[in-house]
Scaffold this active site. Structure first.
Site, PDB file in Angstrom:
ATOM      1  N   GLU A   1      45.099  28.105  51.707  1.00 27.44           N
ATOM      2  CA  GLU A   1      45.960  28.896  51.160  1.00 27.44           C
ATOM      3  C   GLU A   1      45.385  30.203  50.991  1.00 27.44           C
ATOM      4  OE1 GLU A   1      47.426  31.015  48.399  1.00 27.44           O
ATOM      5  OE2 GLU A   1      46.906  29.638  46.839  1.00 27.44           O
TER       6      GLU A   1
ATOM      7  N   GLU B   1      46.828  43.453  51.629  1.00 31.73           N
ATOM      8  CA  GLU B   1      46.892  42.689  50.309  1.00 31.73           C
ATOM      9  C   GLU B   1      46.110  43.490  49.527  1.00 31.73           C
ATOM     10  OE1 GLU B   1      44.829  38.875  49.670  1.00 31.73           O
ATOM     11  OE2 GLU B   1      46.636  38.219  48.999  1.00 31.73           O
TER      12      GLU B   1
ATOM     13  N   CYS C   1      47.873  35.950  44.659  1.00 36.27           N
ATOM     14  CA  CYS C   1      48.080  35.852  46.097  1.00 36.27           C
ATOM     15  C   CYS C   1      49.658  35.891  46.628  1.00 36.27           C
ATOM     16  CB  CYS C   1      47.528  34.611  46.799  1.00 36.27           C
ATOM     17  SG  CYS C   1      47.811  33.220  45.884  1.00 36.27           S
TER      18      CYS C   1
HETATM   19  P1  NDP Z   1      37.077  35.391  49.351  1.00 39.12           P
HETATM   20  O1  NDP Z   1      38.017  34.704  50.340  1.00 39.12           O
HETATM   21  O2  NDP Z   1      35.726  35.928  49.982  1.00 39.12           O
HETATM   22  O3  NDP Z   1      36.449  34.118  48.259  1.00 39.12           O
HETATM   23  C1  NDP Z   1      37.037  32.965  47.805  1.00 39.12           C
HETATM   24  C2  NDP Z   1      36.088  31.838  48.188  1.00 39.12           C
HETATM   25  O4  NDP Z   1      35.602  31.557  48.992  1.00 39.12           O
HETATM   26  C3  NDP Z   1      34.749  31.980  46.905  1.00 39.12           C
HETATM   27  O5  NDP Z   1      34.387  31.010  46.394  1.00 39.12           O
HETATM   28  C4  NDP Z   1      33.870  32.599  47.937  1.00 39.12           C
HETATM   29  O6  NDP Z   1      32.564  32.399  47.387  1.00 39.12           O
HETATM   30  C5  NDP Z   1      33.986  31.832  49.042  1.00 39.12           C
HETATM   31  N1  NDP Z   1      33.630  32.175  50.297  1.00 39.12           N
HETATM   32  C6  NDP Z   1      33.087  33.480  50.666  1.00 39.12           C
HETATM   33  N2  NDP Z   1      32.647  33.581  51.876  1.00 39.12           N
HETATM   34  C7  NDP Z   1      32.635  32.301  52.477  1.00 39.12           C
HETATM   35  C8  NDP Z   1      32.390  31.699  53.584  1.00 39.12           C
HETATM   36  N3  NDP Z   1      31.712  32.377  54.673  1.00 39.12           N
HETATM   37  N4  NDP Z   1      32.464  30.356  53.877  1.00 39.12           N
HETATM   38  C9  NDP Z   1      32.716  29.578  52.629  1.00 39.12           C
HETATM   39  N5  NDP Z   1      33.173  30.174  51.744  1.00 39.12           N
HETATM   40  C10 NDP Z   1      33.100  31.232  51.479  1.00 39.12           C
HETATM   41  O7  NDP Z   1      37.791  36.499  48.388  1.00 39.12           O
HETATM   42  P2  NDP Z   1      36.966  37.650  47.769  1.00 39.12           P
HETATM   43  O8  NDP Z   1      36.365  37.167  46.548  1.00 39.12           O
HETATM   44  O9  NDP Z   1      35.743  38.126  48.688  1.00 39.12           O
HETATM   45  O10 NDP Z   1      38.311  38.671  47.619  1.00 39.12           O
HETATM   46  C11 NDP Z   1      38.414  39.277  48.876  1.00 39.12           C
HETATM   47  C12 NDP Z   1      39.973  39.751  48.892  1.00 39.12           C
HETATM   48  O11 NDP Z   1      40.310  38.462  49.238  1.00 39.12           O
HETATM   49  C13 NDP Z   1      40.589  40.192  47.622  1.00 39.12           C
HETATM   50  O12 NDP Z   1      40.459  41.381  47.859  1.00 39.12           O
HETATM   51  C14 NDP Z   1      41.884  39.517  47.862  1.00 39.12           C
HETATM   52  O13 NDP Z   1      42.679  40.220  48.734  1.00 39.12           O
HETATM   53  C15 NDP Z   1      41.862  38.431  48.664  1.00 39.12           C
HETATM   54  N6  NDP Z   1      41.865  37.081  47.862  1.00 39.12           N
HETATM   55  C16 NDP Z   1      43.021  36.174  47.957  1.00 39.12           C
HETATM   56  C17 NDP Z   1      42.850  35.196  47.275  1.00 39.12           C
HETATM   57  C18 NDP Z   1      44.093  34.314  47.158  1.00 39.12           C
HETATM   58  O14 NDP Z   1      44.301  33.567  46.449  1.00 39.12           O
HETATM   59  N7  NDP Z   1      44.901  34.180  48.252  1.00 39.12           N
HETATM   60  C19 NDP Z   1      41.959  34.748  46.273  1.00 39.12           C
HETATM   61  C20 NDP Z   1      40.838  35.777  46.255  1.00 39.12           C
HETATM   62  C21 NDP Z   1      40.725  36.733  47.024  1.00 39.12           C
HETATM   63  P3  NDP Z   1      31.670  33.564  46.453  1.00 39.12           P
HETATM   64  O15 NDP Z   1      32.840  33.958  45.448  1.00 39.12           O
HETATM   65  O16 NDP Z   1      30.466  33.166  46.397  1.00 39.12           O
HETATM   66  O17 NDP Z   1      32.029  34.974  47.592  1.00 39.12           O
END
Ligand code: NDP
Length: 510
Positions: free
Chosen positions: A287, A418, A321
């Site tokens: 998602e 986004e 999102c």
């Molecule tokens: P991420 O996609 O990086 O984070 C979501 C989750 O994935 C967190 O638990 C994160 O851990 C984890 N994660 C990060 N890198 C990896 C990896 N290589 N392998 C597995 N898991 C990983 O989102 P961000 O927090 O960096 O946000 C960046 C952008 O993403 C936002 O500005 C927004 O545009 C979008 N976003 C979209 C969301 C949605 O619901 N669609 C939710 C959040 C963000 P950790 O927190 O430790 O980095």
């Protein structure tokens, strides 16, 4: 709250964080007034100095003894230290989950699993204020949202999936639904407890055990949930929670003994996760991001549409999102609608997430604030016209004013990327065909909204829009019975409803 004050004539704010409101006296004079502070009690939460990982039903230190700090984004002050999981800890957690699946949970009759889920739901409701306060402290979201949306919806997901646990034969008539085994789940920071519930409730209902990695900026409600699991006497190892950085999330995704991966987060990381499971027989749901169009036709009920637009993009600081971040408004009503929207923006209260009157709280992290700031600057540089209401922001913390861009072209970054912040880009259209074309002109396909009084037009639009969810005359409404998920770069698979169970079961012939 309503005000007669136009933003371009707004009186200077009385307190640093607040827009001012006024009562008209009917003779051209106005008495300025201000909400009194209404802070929720922080001491409803007993924060520990340090939190461990939750593995095998116990709180344990990380294998290398390291901790990281979770910060309150509204004050920039530390809240607690949290054990920083490692790949070795993930392995330990997956082994605990596998053991619990084999020995107990995978064999438990559905009606027994249901009892645990009901118990968890009830405890979440009993402890809802504590969860709401903690969630607002750790994530920056306004207490009225965590209190009225996140926590009740999280409990509702457990209630709902508890109901399915002993009825899987009715969910999938003529088939036998078997659990997959161990589910590895990685969740984001925008709805920490709610995303946990979206992931854990269907997984447990279907007979799987889980290892969950919360986001690094918001681990605390997941760790409080560990306490709920203990309180509910959930067998050890059925739920394991391992905070840690992204690469530790990847070690969970790649772990050979994980049967199913579920991820919510950015499209960029979603791609890496899809690559991480490629070539294996793991089930995967993603998602991911969105750039939803909220389409307002000239026959729409304007007052409701204004509220829907505001809810669509400023709810949860726009860190959603499925946020309605592109407003498509029919050209004939664009000017009056934008005027009214600006008036409404002037009444939005930005500030302390723990204040019950706050509409827009703190941005989740410094990194996210920088991302929003950079994208907004790009909007100005590319020629869009920016409007922000007259409100000052608290001196500390990660805050951003509700922002509105007009004169936006489809090629602008603010119309394509986004932003994940309280920033709305307004575009116009003349015909339904043009609205559909613009709405679908995005690599994403998570959600959309349509505002019109004609039911036939709603149905015609819904059919032609490539979005997993289309709201009609409303926006950002969620219900555990309703499936949610995307098309294109917004991911695949569905969460919620009966559909949400499908990705946690293997269907066999009778
Ligand atoms: P991420 O996609 O990086 O984070 C979501 C989750 O994935 C967190 O638990 C994160 O851990 C984890 N994660 C990060 N890198 C990896 C990896 N290589 N392998 C597995 N898991 C990983 O989102 P961000 O927090 O960096 O946000 C960046 C952008 O993403 C936002 O500005 C927004 O545009 C979008 N976003 C979209 C969301 C949605 O619901 N669609 C939710 C959040 C963000 P950790 O927190 O430790 O980095």
């Amino acid at each position: 709250m309503t005000t007669q004050t136009r933003p371009d004539r707004a009186i200077a704010p009385a307190s640093p964080a607040r827009p001012i409101a006024s009562w008209g006296l009917g003779d051209g004079q106005a008495i300025p007034w201000e909400y009194a502070p209404a802070p929720e009690a922080r001491d409803l939460v007993k924060l520990k100095d340090r939190y461990g990982l939750f593995i095998g039903g116990r709180e344990v230190a990380a294998s290398d003894g390291a901790y990281f700090t979770s910060v309150d984004p509204a004050t920039e002050l530390p809240l607690a230290e949290v054990a920083r999981g490692t790949a070795a800890d993930m392995d330990r957690a997956v082994r605990a989950a596998r053991g619990a699946f084999r020995r107990r949970w995978g064999r438990l009759p559905g009606k027994e699993r249901a009892k645990y889920l009901y118990r968890i739901a009830r405890i979440l409701q009993e402890r809802s204020r504590e969860f709401a306060v903690l969630e607002s402290m750790d994530s920056g979201k306004p207490i009225k949202e965590s209190r009225d949306v996140d926590v009740p919806l999280a409990a509702a997901h457990f209630w709902y999936y508890a109901g399915w646990a002993d009825k899987l034969e009715y969910a999938f008539p003529g088939r036998v639904a078997r659990p997959l085994g161990v589910a590895g789940q990685v969740i984001p920071w925008n709805f920490p407890l709610l995303m946990l519930a979206w992931k854990i409730a269907p997984a447990l209902a279907a007979g799987n055990t889980v290892v969950l990695k919360p986001a690094s900026t918001t681990p605390l409600s997941a760790l409080l949930f560990a306490d709920v699991c203990r309180q509910a006497n959930l067998p050890a190892g059925v739920v394991n929670i391992v905070p840690g950085p992204g690469e530790v999330g990847m070690s969970l995704v790649r772990h050979p003994d994980v049967d199913k991966v579920a991820f919510t987060g950015s499209t960029e990381i979603g791609r890496k996760i899809a690559a991480g499971v490629a070539g294996t027989d793991k089930a995967l749901t993603l998602e991911l991001g969105g750039k939803a169009a909220n389409i307002v036709f000239e026959d729409a009920p304007l007052d409701q549409a204004i509220e829907g637009i505001v809810n669509g993009i400023y709810f949860n600081q726009g860190e959603v999102c499925c946020a309605g971040s592109r407003l498509l408004v029919q050209e004939s009503i664009a000017d009056p609608l934008i005027d009214r929207l600006k008036d409404r923006l002037a009444t939005i209260r930005v500030g302390d997430p723990l204040d019950k009157n706050t509409d827009v709280g703190a941005i989740n992290s410094r990194a996210q604030l920088e991302k929003i700031t950079e994208l907004v600057a790009s909007g100005q540089a590319e020629g869009a016209e920016m409007y922000q209401p007259a409100c000052n922001l608290p001196e500390r913390g990660y805050f951003f004013r509700p922002t509105l861009f007009t004169n936006v072209a489809q090629s602008h970054r603010i119309a394509r990327e986004e932003i994940f912040g309280p920033v709305l880009s307004v575009l116009t259209f003349r015909t339904p065909e043009e609205a559909v074309e613009k709405a679908n002109n995005t690599p994403y396909g998570l959600s959309a909204g349509v505002w019109t009084e004609k039911g036939s037009r709603i149905l015609a639009m819904v059919k032609r829009m490539k979005a997993g969810v289309v709201w009609a005359n409303t926006f950002n409404r969620f219900d555990p019975t309703s499936p949610f998920g995307g098309y294109k770069e917004s991911g695949y698979g569905r969460e919620g409803g009966r559909h949400g169970l499908i990705s946690y079961v293997r269907l066999e012939d009778r």
